[in-house]
Design a protein around this motif. Sequence first.
Motif, mmCIF file in Angstrom:
data_model
loop_
_atom_site.group_PDB
_atom_site.id
_atom_site.type_symbol
_atom_site.label_atom_id
_atom_site.label_comp_id
_atom_site.label_asym_id
_atom_site.label_seq_id
_atom_site.Cartn_x
_atom_site.Cartn_y
_atom_site.Cartn_z
ATOM 1 N N ASN A 198 -6.084 -9.721 -0.319
ATOM 2 C CA ASN A 198 -7.117 -8.679 -0.245
ATOM 3 C C ASN A 198 -7.380 -8.075 -1.618
ATOM 4 N N PHE A 199 -6.314 -7.667 -2.318
ATOM 5 C CA PHE A 199 -6.501 -6.965 -3.594
ATOM 6 C C PHE A 199 -7.163 -7.878 -4.634
ATOM 7 N N ILE A 200 -6.747 -9.147 -4.689
ATOM 8 C CA ILE A 200 -7.344 -10.035 -5.697
ATOM 9 C C ILE A 200 -8.811 -10.287 -5.368
ATOM 10 N N VAL A 220 2.259 -3.162 18.481
ATOM 11 C CA VAL A 220 1.202 -4.153 18.218
ATOM 12 C C VAL A 220 1.689 -5.295 17.323
ATOM 13 N N ARG A 221 2.820 -5.113 16.638
ATOM 14 C CA ARG A 221 3.350 -6.200 15.809
ATOM 15 C C ARG A 221 4.376 -7.041 16.573
ATOM 16 N N SER A 222 4.738 -6.605 17.796
ATOM 17 C CA SER A 222 5.870 -7.225 18.492
ATOM 18 C C SER A 222 5.639 -8.689 18.832
ATOM 19 N N LEU A 261 -10.048 -1.375 -4.213
ATOM 20 C CA LEU A 261 -8.825 -1.917 -3.620
ATOM 21 C C LEU A 261 -8.387 -0.964 -2.506
ATOM 22 N N THR A 262 -8.137 -1.528 -1.325
ATOM 23 C CA THR A 262 -7.835 -0.696 -0.146
ATOM 24 C C THR A 262 -6.329 -0.560 0.044
ATOM 25 N N VAL A 263 -5.776 0.515 -0.497
ATOM 26 C CA VAL A 263 -4.343 0.786 -0.290
ATOM 27 C C VAL A 263 -4.200 1.534 1.028
ATOM 28 N N GLN A 264 -3.474 0.934 1.965
ATOM 29 C CA GLN A 264 -3.280 1.611 3.259
ATOM 30 C C GLN A 264 -2.201 2.680 3.101
ATOM 31 N N ARG A 278 -4.002 -10.290 4.200
ATOM 32 C CA ARG A 278 -2.743 -9.792 3.652
ATOM 33 C C ARG A 278 -3.000 -9.135 2.303
ATOM 34 N N VAL A 279 -2.035 -8.349 1.849
ATOM 35 C CA VAL A 279 -2.327 -7.404 0.783
ATOM 36 C C VAL A 279 -2.655 -8.078 -0.554
ATOM 37 N N VAL A 280 -1.939 -9.120 -0.938
ATOM 38 C CA VAL A 280 -2.188 -9.685 -2.273
ATOM 39 C C VAL A 280 -3.555 -10.372 -2.288
ATOM 40 N N GLU A 302 -6.801 4.334 5.906
ATOM 41 C CA GLU A 302 -5.887 4.495 7.042
ATOM 42 C C GLU A 302 -4.998 3.265 7.222
ATOM 43 N N ASN A 303 -3.771 3.471 7.649
ATOM 44 C CA ASN A 303 -2.859 2.344 7.898
ATOM 45 C C ASN A 303 -2.889 1.956 9.381
ATOM 46 N N THR A 304 -2.147 0.887 9.702
ATOM 47 C CA THR A 304 -2.033 0.411 11.085
ATOM 48 C C THR A 304 -0.658 0.815 11.625
HETATM 49 O O1 LIG Z 1 -5.714 -4.398 2.257
HETATM 50 C C1 LIG Z 1 -4.526 -4.105 2.466
HETATM 51 C C2 LIG Z 1 -3.647 -4.923 3.244
HETATM 52 C C3 LIG Z 1 -2.354 -4.503 3.426
HETATM 53 N N1 LIG Z 1 -1.900 -3.353 2.866
HETATM 54 C C4 LIG Z 1 -0.501 -2.926 2.999
HETATM 55 O O2 LIG Z 1 0.294 -3.866 2.312
HETATM 56 C C5 LIG Z 1 1.542 -4.027 2.958
HETATM 57 C C6 LIG Z 1 1.746 -5.499 3.241
HETATM 58 O O3 LIG Z 1 0.837 -5.900 4.244
HETATM 59 P P1 LIG Z 1 0.552 -7.436 4.596
HETATM 60 O O4 LIG Z 1 -0.503 -7.433 5.631
HETATM 61 O O5 LIG Z 1 0.308 -8.209 3.364
HETATM 62 O O6 LIG Z 1 1.928 -7.985 5.151
HETATM 63 P P2 LIG Z 1 3.156 -7.342 5.927
HETATM 64 O O7 LIG Z 1 4.238 -7.163 4.936
HETATM 65 O O8 LIG Z 1 2.762 -6.143 6.705
HETATM 66 O O9 LIG Z 1 3.476 -8.466 6.949
HETATM 67 C C7 LIG Z 1 3.835 -9.747 6.469
HETATM 68 O O10 LIG Z 1 5.208 -9.780 6.505
HETATM 69 C C8 LIG Z 1 5.871 -11.009 6.313
HETATM 70 C C9 LIG Z 1 5.259 -12.156 7.055
HETATM 71 O O11 LIG Z 1 5.950 -12.475 8.214
HETATM 72 C C10 LIG Z 1 3.817 -12.101 7.249
HETATM 73 O O12 LIG Z 1 3.179 -12.760 6.199
HETATM 74 C C11 LIG Z 1 3.212 -10.756 7.397
HETATM 75 O O13 LIG Z 1 3.409 -10.393 8.711
HETATM 76 C C12 LIG Z 1 1.490 -3.157 4.211
HETATM 77 O O14 LIG Z 1 2.143 -1.942 3.929
HETATM 78 C C13 LIG Z 1 0.008 -2.891 4.428
HETATM 79 O O15 LIG Z 1 -0.210 -1.624 5.002
HETATM 80 C C14 LIG Z 1 -2.759 -2.546 2.111
HETATM 81 O O16 LIG Z 1 -2.359 -1.508 1.592
HETATM 82 N N2 LIG Z 1 -4.036 -2.962 1.943
#
Ligand SMILES: O=c1ccn([C@@H]2O[C@H](COP(=O)(O)OP(=O)(O)O[C@H]3OC[C@@H](O)[C@H](O)[C@H]3O)[C@@H](O)[C@H]2O)c(=O)[nH]1
Length: 368
Positions: free
Chosen positions: A243-245, A194-196, A254-257, A239-241, A319-321
């Motif tokens: 989302n967390f902020i 799904v990331r391809s 805070l949703t840690v996958q 994206r994670v940063v 859950e993670n993706t």
């Molecule tokens: O709410 C969240 C979102 C994300 N995550 C986790 O945080 C990590 C980072 O996830 P992000 O969605 O921020 O970004 P990823 O590192 O997976 O992908 C990124 O990589 C580099 C760039 O090319 C892109 O900006 C993006 O694809 C992953 O392990 C994800 O599972 C959480 O734990 N909680």
Amino acid sequence: MAKEISNGVNHGTSKPPPTPSPLRNSKFSPESLELPSLFSSSFWMDLHLLCFANLRILVTGGAGFIGSHLVDRLMENEKNEVIVADNFFSGSKDNLKKWIGNPRFELIRHDVTETLLVEVDRIYHLACPASPIFYKYNPVKTIKTNVIGTLNMLGLAKRVGARILLTSTSEVYGDPLEHPQTEEYWGNVNPIGVRSCYDEGKRVAETLMFDYHRQHGVEIRIARIFNTYGPRMNIDDGRVVSNFIAQALRGEPLTVQSPGTQTRSFCYVSDMVDGLVRLMEGDHTGPINIGNPGEFTIMELAQTVKELTNPSVPVNVVENTPDDPRQRKPDISKARELLGWEPKVGLRQGLPLMEEDFRQRLAIPREN
Ligand SMILES: O=c1ccn([C@@H]2O[C@H](COP(=O)(O)OP(=O)(O)O[C@H]3OC[C@@H](O)[C@H](O)[C@H]3O)[C@@H](O)[C@H]2O)c(=O)[nH]1
Ligand SMILES: NC(=O)c1ccc[n+]([C@@H]2O[C@H](COP(=O)([O-])OP(=O)(O)OC[C@H]3O[C@@H](n4cnc5c(N)ncnc54)[C@H](O)[C@@H]3O)[C@@H](O)[C@H]2O)c1
């Protein structure tokens, strides 16, 4: 002429690239000015540098997060003209509002999967959704953007003799089996996952860049960007940063996958922009990793955001993706050596700057 080819290593091809397009520099070249013969061409070259050392720069994806910071940086030089082409899929005019109306700035609603004809000297090619949520939303469009969009921009670069920089990604390393990742590592990418659409799309985009370089002499630069954060990220970017902020400010968990032990290395956006400009104006094709080598587990990131922003929010493991890379950290020796670049802003300095921006946009003032 660029000094590296083929993943930083010249794999046995001694054939020099063909002569660049005759249109290169045609706008300003002394030959095209029909100069009086009493002045030498070096005289006119000096005059050119004094009077015309301006650049017209196209930034595709310039309404997005990194793109808009890059535009700010390029517009600081009053000799530059900047054109942004963006379809506003994940970017916004708001990010560029301070430049709208400036005579050195143009904003075009344009999808890079269609051809674009503009006379420019530099192309920063950023257009592509970057958040996994956005790029997975319409994967066919994502791969078209990476492949057809990059082909179109390379065609433009070839036609007008522009130098082109592609913002590739650490995702070309997939779920890396080498750690930290050097530019020589060929990666571990699932071609049908799904990331391809994004990972493989960027890999093809890199291939196209090198094929245009070898076959047509186009001047190329490839940056492999690692996770970048900062003000102006879309609040619901996913994206994670961000989302967390946003979660910490809204008082939500805070949703840690899972598992939370996966790692990322976070680069502040001003450092990123500095690296991109150095790469564009330097002599090296790349690919060059641009990122901050400070490595954190996602659980550590959550604990840091909680501590700095809102110590009372819970941290939930969810859950993670599929195909989430388990570790990621750039080896930036090349950037240090070839660009004289390294990041300056650490995570604990950068997070509060981003929090401030999110507070303003979410209208959540700091409590004294
Ligand atoms: O709410 C969240 C979102 C994300 N995550 C986790 O945080 C990590 C980072 O996830 P992000 O969605 O921020 O970004 P990823 O590192 O997976 O992908 C990124 O990589 C580099 C760039 O090319 C892109 O900006 C993006 O694809 C992953 O392990 C994800 O599972 C959480 O734990 N909680
Ligand atoms: N931010 C990161 O951590 C990161 C990491 C690695 C690579 N990158 C790359 O950097 C670039 C910018 O990322 P960002 O974080 O600023 O993302 P972003 O989503 O904020 O910006 C992408 C911009 O491209 C535009 N766009 C998307 N598809 C387009 C199309 N078909 N035609 C025209 N415009 C289009 C969007 O509207 C948006 O303005 C992307 O190429 C991304 O792959 C970013």
